[in-house]
Enzyme design. Structure first.
Site, mmCIF file in Angstrom:
data_model
loop_
_atom_site.group_PDB
_atom_site.id
_atom_site.type_symbol
_atom_site.label_atom_id
_atom_site.label_comp_id
_atom_site.label_asym_id
_atom_site.label_seq_id
_atom_site.Cartn_x
_atom_site.Cartn_y
_atom_site.Cartn_z
ATOM 1 N N SER A 22 2.098 3.842 3.947
ATOM 2 C CA SER A 22 2.857 2.890 3.140
ATOM 3 C C SER A 22 4.301 3.360 2.930
ATOM 4 O O SER A 22 4.566 4.545 2.723
ATOM 5 C CB SER A 22 2.185 2.703 1.775
ATOM 6 O OG SER A 22 2.996 1.910 0.931
ATOM 7 N N THR A 69 -2.752 -3.249 -2.089
ATOM 8 C CA THR A 69 -2.634 -3.603 -0.684
ATOM 9 C C THR A 69 -4.019 -3.723 -0.060
ATOM 10 O O THR A 69 -5.046 -3.617 -0.753
ATOM 11 C CB THR A 69 -1.739 -2.588 0.064
ATOM 12 O OG1 THR A 69 -1.451 -3.092 1.376
ATOM 13 C CG2 THR A 69 -2.397 -1.219 0.182
ATOM 14 N N LYS A 73 -6.544 -7.018 -2.127
ATOM 15 C CA LYS A 73 -5.720 -8.077 -2.733
ATOM 16 C C LYS A 73 -6.542 -9.248 -3.271
ATOM 17 O O LYS A 73 -6.139 -9.891 -4.238
ATOM 18 C CB LYS A 73 -4.681 -8.585 -1.733
ATOM 19 C CG LYS A 73 -3.554 -7.606 -1.463
ATOM 20 C CD LYS A 73 -2.496 -8.241 -0.573
ATOM 21 C CE LYS A 73 -1.333 -7.308 -0.344
ATOM 22 N NZ LYS A 73 -0.245 -7.968 0.434
ATOM 23 N N ASP A 110 4.664 -10.811 -3.321
ATOM 24 C CA ASP A 110 4.863 -11.104 -1.897
ATOM 25 C C ASP A 110 5.587 -12.441 -1.738
ATOM 26 O O ASP A 110 6.388 -12.618 -0.820
ATOM 27 C CB ASP A 110 3.520 -11.166 -1.159
ATOM 28 C CG ASP A 110 2.941 -9.792 -0.872
ATOM 29 O OD1 ASP A 110 3.721 -8.816 -0.807
ATOM 30 O OD2 ASP A 110 1.712 -9.689 -0.703
ATOM 31 N N SER A 132 -3.146 -18.207 9.836
ATOM 32 C CA SER A 132 -3.784 -18.890 8.706
ATOM 33 C C SER A 132 -4.501 -17.925 7.765
ATOM 34 O O SER A 132 -5.393 -18.318 7.028
ATOM 35 C CB SER A 132 -4.775 -19.929 9.231
ATOM 36 O OG SER A 132 -5.726 -19.341 10.109
ATOM 37 N N GLY A 134 -4.185 -14.308 4.981
ATOM 38 C CA GLY A 134 -3.632 -14.060 3.662
ATOM 39 C C GLY A 134 -2.120 -14.113 3.614
ATOM 40 O O GLY A 134 -1.535 -14.643 2.661
ATOM 41 N N ALA A 135 -1.451 -13.562 4.635
ATOM 42 C CA ALA A 135 0.014 -13.591 4.653
ATOM 43 C C ALA A 135 0.527 -15.016 4.757
ATOM 44 O O ALA A 135 1.574 -15.358 4.184
ATOM 45 C CB ALA A 135 0.539 -12.742 5.806
#
Length: 288
Positions: A22, A69, A73, A110, A132, A134-135
């Site tokens: 990270s 993370t 999440k 985010d 399609s 989580g982001a």
């Protein structure tokens, strides 16, 4: 903070599995040092089976806030006492802060990080989101908050696309095989897929792009191409987009700005040195 930990140093942190690579500790600790704040940001590796114990433990030791993370999440939602509405819509929390009366509240910075490079865009820009997962959910929420649209989402999973449309009925879903039909209408393209990502220690993903050069050439002239991936920098998608005259945006901007929003929240709304965080992240990336 001058780098020395004292008995009054406050803790912030990150939970996930893994957290070793990270960039958040470098970003946050650089900002805290620049601000002279007596805080330390620590990564905590937390396996899924220990999530509930970790959340309770962080409260017990007085942690002042933490990021969340992969893979926690979504799983953390039932462990929180309060969830902000936009995080509930996205179905994911990445930032947790303590409530005055005790307990934890969750939000999703985010979304803030995603929209920051797009502020100032005129409303009504036709947008196509690739992926399609989580982001994509954070990107959809951000685009709708900015008034962009129509917002279309192209994916390969019919079930995931259906779930997105159930959450946001105003979003149009597109089967991946049909996305070429929409490229010429697109002025903002957002890649939320992992295609093109380079993982440390592995060459896999290098040279890959979710769209071909020919497909990028179909975009509206001067389109904005936003890749949420930031390793490598630039990604193959962004490199080709720039060569074709489009405007590239790296996912590093989203990472830095979501972190800045979280840190400001934990510090009571204080302004945060975004450029210090960006430079720290870039320096850390150069070591990968």
């Amino acid at each position: 903070m001058d780098g020395r930990i004292s008995g009054s140093t406050q803790l912030l942190g990150l939970i996930g599995d893994p957290v070793a690579h990270s960039l958040s500790p470098a970003m946050h600790n650089a900002a805290l040092a620049a601000m002279g704040e007596n805080y330390c940001y620590v990564p905590f590796p937390v396996a899924p089976k220990h999530l509930a114990a970790a959340v309770a433990g962080l409260a017990a030791i007085g942690v002042r806030g933490f990021n969340v993370t992969i893979p926690h999440k979504q799983a953390i939602l039932p462990l929180l006492d309060q969830i902000e509405s936009r995080a509930a819509a996205v179905g994911a929390v990445n930032t947790v802060y303590p409530l005055p009366e005790g307990g934890w509240a969750g939000t999703n910075t985010d979304i803030d990080g995603f929209v920051q490079p797009l502020l100032g865009l005129e409303k009504g820009i036709p947008t196509l989101i690739l992926g399609s997962g989580g982001a994509a959910r954070a990107a959809i929420q951000g685009c709708l908050e900015l008034g962009l649209g129509p917002v279309r989402v192209a994916g390969r999973s019919p079930n995931s696309l259906l779930a997105l449309q159930q959450t946001w009925p105003q979003v149009e879903t597109v089967n991946w095989a049909e996305l070429n039909c929409y490229l010429s209408q697109t002025r903002l393209l957002v890649n939320t897929t992992p295609v093109g990502m380079h993982k440390p220690g592995s060459p896999a993903g290098q040279g890959l792009s979710p769209l071909s050069r020919e497909q990028l050439g179909l975009l509206s002239p001067g389109a904005i191409v936003y890749d949420l991936i930031y390793v490598p920098d630039p990604t193959p998608l962004l490199r080709m987009a720039a060569e074709l005259g489009h405007t590239p945006i790296s996912g590093l901007e989203m990472l830095v700005h979501q972190g800045a929003k979280a840190l400001s929240l934990w510090l009571g709304g204080k302004p945060v040195p975004v450029e210090v965080m960006r430079q720290a992240a870039q320096h850390q990336l150069a070591q990968v």
